[in-house]
Design a protein around this motif. Structure first.
Motif, mmCIF file in Angstrom:
data_model
loop_
_atom_site.group_PDB
_atom_site.id
_atom_site.type_symbol
_atom_site.label_atom_id
_atom_site.label_comp_id
_atom_site.label_asym_id
_atom_site.label_seq_id
_atom_site.Cartn_x
_atom_site.Cartn_y
_atom_site.Cartn_z
ATOM 1 N N THR A 92 15.709 -21.450 5.908
ATOM 2 C CA THR A 92 16.463 -22.739 5.478
ATOM 3 C C THR A 92 15.977 -24.050 6.187
ATOM 4 O O THR A 92 15.364 -23.701 7.191
ATOM 5 N N ARG A 93 15.901 -25.049 5.466
ATOM 6 C CA ARG A 93 15.534 -26.430 6.308
ATOM 7 C C ARG A 93 16.659 -26.890 7.101
ATOM 8 O O ARG A 93 16.370 -27.841 7.852
ATOM 9 N N VAL A 94 17.780 -26.132 7.105
ATOM 10 C CA VAL A 94 18.759 -26.846 8.042
ATOM 11 C C VAL A 94 18.369 -26.498 9.519
ATOM 12 O O VAL A 94 18.062 -25.307 9.563
ATOM 13 N N VAL A 95 18.838 -27.343 10.368
ATOM 14 C CA VAL A 95 18.222 -27.103 11.944
ATOM 15 C C VAL A 95 19.113 -25.998 12.436
ATOM 16 O O VAL A 95 18.377 -25.482 13.370
ATOM 17 N N SER A 96 20.410 -25.543 11.815
ATOM 18 C CA SER A 96 21.101 -24.312 12.546
ATOM 19 C C SER A 96 21.631 -23.662 11.702
ATOM 20 O O SER A 96 22.038 -24.024 10.573
ATOM 21 N N GLY A 97 22.092 -22.438 11.971
ATOM 22 C CA GLY A 97 22.761 -21.447 11.231
ATOM 23 C C GLY A 97 21.886 -20.339 10.681
ATOM 24 O O GLY A 97 20.611 -20.794 10.677
ATOM 25 N N PHE A 98 22.308 -19.260 10.181
ATOM 26 C CA PHE A 98 21.757 -18.127 9.741
ATOM 27 C C PHE A 98 21.473 -18.050 8.100
ATOM 28 O O PHE A 98 22.237 -18.858 7.585
ATOM 29 N N THR A 99 20.452 -17.678 7.505
ATOM 30 C CA THR A 99 20.138 -17.510 6.279
ATOM 31 C C THR A 99 20.701 -15.908 5.901
ATOM 32 O O THR A 99 19.911 -14.942 6.156
ATOM 33 N N LEU A 100 21.884 -15.934 5.322
ATOM 34 C CA LEU A 100 22.146 -14.554 4.773
ATOM 35 C C LEU A 100 21.907 -13.759 3.763
ATOM 36 O O LEU A 100 21.810 -14.686 2.871
ATOM 37 N N ARG A 101 21.777 -12.691 3.772
ATOM 38 C CA ARG A 101 21.427 -11.811 2.789
ATOM 39 C C ARG A 101 22.516 -11.876 1.590
ATOM 40 O O ARG A 101 23.819 -11.726 1.796
ATOM 41 N N ASP A 160 19.093 -8.548 -3.471
ATOM 42 C CA ASP A 160 18.894 -7.330 -3.889
ATOM 43 C C ASP A 160 18.410 -7.314 -5.226
ATOM 44 O O ASP A 160 17.701 -6.286 -5.455
ATOM 45 N N THR A 161 18.855 -8.025 -6.137
ATOM 46 C CA THR A 161 18.366 -7.878 -7.648
ATOM 47 C C THR A 161 16.945 -8.546 -7.495
ATOM 48 O O THR A 161 16.063 -7.898 -8.117
ATOM 49 N N GLU A 162 16.743 -9.799 -6.809
ATOM 50 C CA GLU A 162 15.476 -10.654 -6.735
ATOM 51 C C GLU A 162 14.234 -9.871 -6.176
ATOM 52 O O GLU A 162 13.269 -10.243 -6.291
ATOM 53 N N GLY A 163 14.819 -8.774 -5.187
ATOM 54 C CA GLY A 163 13.543 -8.580 -4.233
ATOM 55 C C GLY A 163 13.135 -9.289 -3.221
ATOM 56 O O GLY A 163 11.863 -9.260 -2.864
ATOM 57 N N PHE A 164 14.182 -10.073 -2.757
ATOM 58 C CA PHE A 164 13.774 -11.158 -1.731
ATOM 59 C C PHE A 164 14.277 -10.774 -0.249
ATOM 60 O O PHE A 164 14.944 -9.797 -0.100
ATOM 61 N N VAL A 165 13.719 -11.126 0.721
ATOM 62 C CA VAL A 165 14.183 -10.929 2.014
ATOM 63 C C VAL A 165 14.954 -12.069 2.688
ATOM 64 O O VAL A 165 14.471 -13.295 2.312
ATOM 65 N N ALA A 166 15.885 -12.159 3.446
ATOM 66 C CA ALA A 166 16.639 -13.207 4.057
ATOM 67 C C ALA A 166 16.226 -13.331 5.560
ATOM 68 O O ALA A 166 16.085 -12.055 6.312
ATOM 69 N N SER A 167 15.884 -14.460 5.888
ATOM 70 C CA SER A 167 15.306 -14.605 7.179
ATOM 71 C C SER A 167 16.306 -14.424 8.347
ATOM 72 O O SER A 167 15.856 -14.561 9.927
ATOM 73 N N SER A 168 17.342 -14.212 8.387
ATOM 74 C CA SER A 168 18.473 -14.126 9.387
ATOM 75 C C SER A 168 18.456 -15.416 10.195
ATOM 76 O O SER A 168 18.688 -16.468 9.468
ATOM 77 N N GLU A 169 18.304 -15.437 11.438
ATOM 78 C CA GLU A 169 18.374 -16.443 12.326
ATOM 79 C C GLU A 169 17.087 -17.441 12.299
ATOM 80 O O GLU A 169 17.038 -18.334 13.051
ATOM 81 N N PHE A 170 16.097 -16.692 11.744
ATOM 82 C CA PHE A 170 14.659 -17.171 11.994
ATOM 83 C C PHE A 170 14.429 -18.669 10.897
ATOM 84 O O PHE A 170 14.876 -18.455 9.873
ATOM 85 N N LYS A 171 14.078 -19.715 11.528
ATOM 86 C CA LYS A 171 13.845 -20.804 10.716
ATOM 87 C C LYS A 171 12.515 -20.711 10.275
ATOM 88 O O LYS A 171 11.946 -19.934 10.533
#
Length: 361
Positions: free
Chosen positions: A306-315, A322-333
């Motif tokens: 995410t380009r947002v300064v705080s918060g997690f990027t959730l799967r 799951d459908t797209e075959g992507f990975v979510a970064s969790s708390e890593f900006k």
């Protein structure tokens, strides 16, 4: 350590004014002082101005001897030695510089008689370099990154105090299980959590989602939270001795009306992974999503951040990973997500394994 140039003499005199406010550290009551090594890489802390009234400056102008000499109180809290590993502004950090620094730090970690290490570094990419070191270097001894937001010749330069405090942390028994840290503006941060959050202020470094792991006030070290229990520091995810080169991973910033051109160009240029600094919880436009699908079909690993300064990027939030075959970064900006993905790709191409690394590293 001789100070020969007029510029270095000027910097030393200016720094001594501010260093005179530093007390001998009360925490160091032991008869034998810790041995702390300073690995200097350049940056603003080693920068100088042609005119102290100007905002602009040139980074990486002073050597490690000048940095140490400018804070004579260091001798009160540690036996300090140093080495100029490189002398560059941190915007010029690259894979080769990371590998050189990490290999030297690994050697120092296994040096007999050394208690801790300080790395002086420019602030622009400190969050990335410290993360890379945390993932690749065995850290039985503390490694403490520090720097400054103001050059050495500035009025009220913050480098001397930051260096003093970093040496105190590196030599502190309380920090021996904390691995790689950043000591800045009287706070101690884990390399995993910290980000630069302001362009010029001395309090620029913040652990936006977690908070600091300790404080350091004129050499008084207080560690709390994640490493206060004294457990052993984590093993490197991929030992630096096993890394010869890093996979190409690019960051692409999302915005209103984002197309797919930059995605296609990155894949064409050989990117093995893409980190998307998405809007909100890692979202992108339909056109960009189509580009990412095609990139994934060609084998490129896609990580949503995410380009947002705080918060997690959730799967599976916003986008069905799951459908797209992507990975979510969790708390890593994005800056740290890129480093995590580079190291993860050295271990595996399995998306489930890479996702696990983002969730647990």
């Amino acid at each position: 350590m001789a100070i020969n140039s007029p510029l270095a003499t000027q910097v030393l005199m200016i720094s001594l004014v501010f260093a005179s406010t530093l007390p001998a550290a009360g925490w160091c009551a032991e008869s034998v002082k810790p041995n702390v090594f300073i690995a200097a890489t350049g940056g603003t802390i080693a920068g100088t101005q042609a005119n102290v009234e100007q905002h602009g400056y040139t980074a990486g102008q002073l050597g490690v001897a000048s940095l140490i000499a400018a804070v004579p109180q260091l001798k009160d809290i540690a036996a300090v030695t140093g080495e100029q590993v490189m002398n560059i502004p941190s915007q010029d950090m690259n894979d080769a510089a990371w590998l050189k620094l990490a290999r030297r730090l690994e050697e120092l970690e296994h040096s007999a008689g050394l208690d801790g290490i300080v790395v002086t570094h420019g602030t622009d990419t400190m969050e990335e370099t410290s993360m890379f070191v945390a993932l690749t270097v065995d850290t039985p001894k503390p490694i403490v990154f520090t720097g400054s937001m103001r050059p050495a010749t500035a009025v009220s330069a913050d480098g001397p105090m930051n260096l003093y405090n970093a040496v105190a942390v590196a030599g502190s028994a309380a920090a021996r299980s904390c691995g790689v840290m950043v000591a800045f503006n009287d706070q101690i941060h884990s390399a995993r959590y910290v980000y630069k959050t302001n362009t010029t202020r001395p309090d620029a470094f913040q652990s936006v989602d977690r908070g600091p792991i300790g404080t350091v006030d004129t050499g008084q070290v207080d560690i709390f939270g994640v490493c206060a229990a004294g457990t052993a520091s984590p093993a490197p995810k991929v030992p630096i001795a096993d890394i010869h080169e890093l996979p190409k991973v690019e960051i692409i910033y999302a915005y209103a009306g984002m197309g797919r051109d930059l995605i296609d160009a990155a894949v064409h240029a050989g990117a093995k992974g893409l980190v998307i600094a998405g809007v909100g919880d890692g979202n992108i436009t339909n056109e960009a999503l189509a580009g990412l699908r095609d990139a994934r079909a060609k084998g490129t690993v896609i990580v949503r951040s995410t380009r947002v300064v705080s918060g997690f990027t959730l799967r599976n939030a916003e986008v069905n990973d799951d459908t797209e075959g992507f990975v979510a970064s969790s708390e890593f900006k994005p800056s740290k997500a890129r480093v995590v993905l580079q190291i993860a790709l050295l271990k595996t191409s399995s998306l489930s394994e890479i996702q696990k690394y983002f969730d647990t590293w």
